[in-house]
Design a protein around this motif. Structure first.
Motif, PDB file in Angstrom:
ATOM      1  N   ASP A  43       0.673  -1.190   0.089  1.00  0.00           N
ATOM      2  CA  ASP A  43      -0.453  -0.305  -0.071  1.00  0.00           C
ATOM      3  C   ASP A  43       1.118   1.441   0.051  1.00  0.00           C
ATOM      4  N   ARG A  44       1.955   1.065  -0.998  1.00  0.00           N
ATOM      5  CA  ARG A  44       2.524   2.160  -1.293  1.00  0.00           C
ATOM      6  C   ARG A  44       2.902   2.929  -2.063  1.00  0.00           C
ATOM      7  N   PRO A  45       2.958   4.055  -2.557  1.00  0.00           N
ATOM      8  CA  PRO A  45       3.104   4.842  -4.165  1.00  0.00           C
ATOM      9  C   PRO A  45       4.088   4.169  -4.823  1.00  0.00           C
ATOM     10  N   VAL A  46       3.768   4.181  -6.334  1.00  0.00           N
ATOM     11  CA  VAL A  46       4.723   3.718  -7.105  1.00  0.00           C
ATOM     12  C   VAL A  46       6.391   4.069  -7.080  1.00  0.00           C
ATOM     13  N   SER A  47       6.707   5.206  -7.007  1.00  0.00           N
ATOM     14  CA  SER A  47       7.472   5.836  -6.661  1.00  0.00           C
ATOM     15  C   SER A  47       7.923   5.362  -5.206  1.00  0.00           C
ATOM     16  N   TRP A  48       7.992   5.024  -4.214  1.00  0.00           N
ATOM     17  CA  TRP A  48       8.615   4.115  -3.147  1.00  0.00           C
ATOM     18  C   TRP A  48       8.847   2.569  -4.101  1.00  0.00           C
ATOM     19  N   GLY A  49       8.136   1.736  -5.143  1.00  0.00           N
ATOM     20  CA  GLY A  49       8.642   0.550  -4.959  1.00  0.00           C
ATOM     21  C   GLY A  49      10.126   0.534  -5.706  1.00  0.00           C
ATOM     22  N   CYS A  50       9.942   1.834  -6.249  1.00  0.00           N
ATOM     23  CA  CYS A  50      11.359   2.433  -7.301  1.00  0.00           C
ATOM     24  C   CYS A  50      12.451   2.561  -6.955  1.00  0.00           C
ATOM     25  N   ARG A  51      12.885   1.864  -4.855  1.00  0.00           N
ATOM     26  CA  ARG A  51      13.659   2.500  -4.399  1.00  0.00           C
ATOM     27  C   ARG A  51      14.341   1.533  -4.353  1.00  0.00           C
ATOM     28  N   PRO A  52      15.754   0.949  -4.782  1.00  0.00           N
ATOM     29  CA  PRO A  52      16.058   0.041  -3.903  1.00  0.00           C
ATOM     30  C   PRO A  52      16.045   0.087  -2.127  1.00  0.00           C
ATOM     31  N   ALA A  53      16.576   0.317  -1.772  1.00  0.00           N
ATOM     32  CA  ALA A  53      16.028   0.491  -0.029  1.00  0.00           C
ATOM     33  C   ALA A  53      14.904  -0.630   0.281  1.00  0.00           C
ATOM     34  N   ASN A  54      13.911  -0.091  -0.396  1.00  0.00           N
ATOM     35  CA  ASN A  54      12.825  -0.744   0.259  1.00  0.00           C
ATOM     36  C   ASN A  54      12.189  -2.381  -0.461  1.00  0.00           C
ATOM     37  N   TRP A  55      13.286  -2.310  -0.536  1.00  0.00           N
ATOM     38  CA  TRP A  55      13.376  -3.511  -1.412  1.00  0.00           C
ATOM     39  C   TRP A  55      14.177  -5.322  -0.161  1.00  0.00           C
ATOM     40  N   SER A  56      14.700  -4.141   0.083  1.00  0.00           N
ATOM     41  CA  SER A  56      16.244  -5.164   1.637  1.00  0.00           C
ATOM     42  C   SER A  56      14.875  -5.912   2.096  1.00  0.00           C
ATOM     43  N   THR A  57      14.458  -6.384   1.797  1.00  0.00           N
ATOM     44  CA  THR A  57      13.779  -7.714   3.395  1.00  0.00           C
ATOM     45  C   THR A  57      12.725  -8.397   2.072  1.00  0.00           C
ATOM     46  N   THR A  58      13.244  -8.452   1.060  1.00  0.00           N
ATOM     47  CA  THR A  58      13.117  -9.600  -0.261  1.00  0.00           C
ATOM     48  C   THR A  58      14.556  -9.733  -0.672  1.00  0.00           C
ATOM     49  N   ARG A  59      14.690 -11.403  -1.234  1.00  0.00           N
ATOM     50  CA  ARG A  59      16.102 -11.316  -2.248  1.00  0.00           C
ATOM     51  C   ARG A  59      14.645 -12.085  -3.307  1.00  0.00           C
ATOM     52  N   PHE A  60      13.966 -11.787  -3.860  1.00  0.00           N
ATOM     53  CA  PHE A  60      12.646 -12.286  -4.771  1.00  0.00           C
ATOM     54  C   PHE A  60      12.159 -10.171  -5.241  1.00  0.00           C
ATOM     55  N   ARG A  61      13.705 -10.001  -6.560  1.00  0.00           N
ATOM     56  CA  ARG A  61      13.650  -9.137  -6.645  1.00  0.00           C
ATOM     57  C   ARG A  61      14.307  -9.177  -8.525  1.00  0.00           C
ATOM     58  N   PRO A  62      13.688  -7.387  -9.187  1.00  0.00           N
ATOM     59  CA  PRO A  62      14.592  -7.226 -10.372  1.00  0.00           C
ATOM     60  C   PRO A  62      15.942  -7.410  -9.736  1.00  0.00           C
ATOM     61  N   TRP A  63      16.943  -7.118 -11.106  1.00  0.00           N
ATOM     62  CA  TRP A  63      18.312  -6.937 -10.315  1.00  0.00           C
ATOM     63  C   TRP A  63      18.567  -5.276 -10.850  1.00  0.00           C
ATOM     64  N   ARG A  64      17.575  -4.712 -11.003  1.00  0.00           N
ATOM     65  CA  ARG A  64      17.884  -3.719 -11.771  1.00  0.00           C
ATOM     66  C   ARG A  64      16.004  -2.841 -11.768  1.00  0.00           C
ATOM     67  N   LEU A  65      16.129  -1.762 -11.103  1.00  0.00           N
ATOM     68  CA  LEU A  65      14.558  -1.672 -10.946  1.00  0.00           C
ATOM     69  C   LEU A  65      14.332   0.049 -11.804  1.00  0.00           C
ATOM     70  N   PRO A  66      12.884   0.129 -12.054  1.00  0.00           N
ATOM     71  CA  PRO A  66      13.100   1.303 -13.500  1.00  0.00           C
ATOM     72  C   PRO A  66      12.941   2.063 -12.586  1.00  0.00           C
ATOM     73  N   SER A  67      12.814   3.391 -13.115  1.00  0.00           N
ATOM     74  CA  SER A  67      12.492   5.314 -12.684  1.00  0.00           C
ATOM     75  C   SER A  67      10.804   4.788 -12.756  1.00  0.00           C
ATOM     76  N   PRO A  68      10.589   6.362 -11.201  1.00  0.00           N
ATOM     77  CA  PRO A  68       8.946   6.348 -11.558  1.00  0.00           C
ATOM     78  C   PRO A  68       8.796   6.992 -12.936  1.00  0.00           C
ATOM     79  N   ALA A  69       9.329   7.892 -13.285  1.00  0.00           N
ATOM     80  CA  ALA A  69       9.526   8.070 -14.888  1.00  0.00           C
ATOM     81  C   ALA A  69       8.733   6.878 -15.479  1.00  0.00           C
ATOM     82  N   THR A  70       9.543   6.096 -15.972  1.00  0.00           N
ATOM     83  CA  THR A  70       9.686   4.435 -16.843  1.00  0.00           C
ATOM     84  C   THR A  70       7.766   4.072 -16.905  1.00  0.00           C
TER      85      THR A  70
END
Length: 291
Positions: A43-70
């Motif tokens: 329940d967070r904005p898309v821009s929150w999901g684009c920050r690598p720091a917010n993926w620290s709790t999982t190992r299931f993640r893309p190796w490169r995150l998109p920008s909010p503009a993308t």
């Protein structure tokens, strides 16, 4: 909850994405989808999901995150929509190979504030009141995701949207709905797709005795509702309330629209993510019950 659901959701998207590719794109579509799902499940904005720091709790993640503009440019696009639809279909088939004989037609209001500047939100009727926002129209048939669904502004006629939903159905059976769908044209359109629409008959006058055109399927619905079989059949419609209730009753579920979800396309993508999250939860609970 997200720690339990996310691995299943991530693996499903990756498996389905093997059949999808786009030329000249540095960020593949599956990365956009999982980024949107990661933001939605928290329940967070898309821009929150684009920050690598917010993926620290999982190992299931893309190796490169998109920008909010993308994300803003591509996550709602038609090309990414094909992947959204394929993931939805995979989860639907995992819950049951075919829909149940009784399908359930209804809508859920998604309200926003009356002072919103959202150009797509409209005023309309919403669950016994008057509000502004959107509406989720669905046909559920006892599977993890709806058979078909659509997001519209709140002022659009339920009958008009239902006719569009019927054109996307390919099975058959009984279609249980409330009295707002009582329309001769809608009965005929449902019958063309193999469904007998069943709605409560009007409480005033003599239903089906008018001098204008009466759909044979509407007359059959009136006869069904006066029989013991019809009464037992229509009691199954309570499942639509359970479906909507379950979709909203857990962390990461389909709660009221947050302040950062505005505009028809963004609302549709947000709801799409929430429906997929709910489908994974249903499949996980189903597996636990079997165990």
């Amino acid at each position: 909850m997200e720690r339990e659901l996310w691995p299943l959701l991530y693996r499903t998207v990756r498996e389905v994405a093997r059949d999808f590719s786009q030329k000249y794109k540095q960020i593949p579509a599956w990365v956009l989808v999982v980024t949107m799902l990661w933001a939605a499940i928290h329940d967070r904005p898309v821009s929150w999901g684009c920050r690598p720091a917010n993926w620290s709790t999982t190992r299931f993640r893309p190796w490169r995150l998109p920008s909010p503009a993308t994300m803003s440019r591509r996550v709602d696009s038609i090309a990414t929509g094909w992947l959204w639809r394929a993931v939805e279909q995979r989860l639907c088939e995992q819950s049951a190979t075919q829909p149940a004989l009784a399908a359930l037609l209804d809508g859920k209001s998604l309200l926003v504030g009356g002072a919103t500047k959202d150009p797509d939100a409209r005023y309309g009727r919403a669950a016994g009141t008057w509000g502004k926002g959107y509406k989720l129209h669905t046909v559920w048939s006892m599977r993890a995701v709806p058979e078909t669904w659509k997001i519209t502004p709140l002022n659009q006629s339920e009958k008009t949207v239902a006719a569009a939903l019927f054109r996307q159905l390919s099975y058959g059976g009984y279609m249980l709905a409330d009295g707002s769908y009582d329309s001769n044209a809608l009965f005929d359109q449902a019958w063309k797709r193999g469904y007998q629409l069943v709605v409560p008959p009007p409480t005033k006058g003599t239903p089906g005795a008018g001098h204008h055109y009466q759909s044979p399927q509407r007359l059959r619905s009136i006869a069904l509702m006066s029989s013991a079989f019809g009464e037992r059949l229509y009691k199954q419609r309570i499942a639509i309330e359970e479906a909507y209730g379950n979709a909203t009753s857990f962390g990461g579920g389909l709660a009221p629209l947050p302040a950062w979800v505005r505009g028809l396309e963004r609302v549709r993508t947000w709801v799409w993510a929430k429906l997929l999250i709910n489908a994974v939860r249903i499949l996980r609970n189903k597996d636990l019950r079997q165990d």
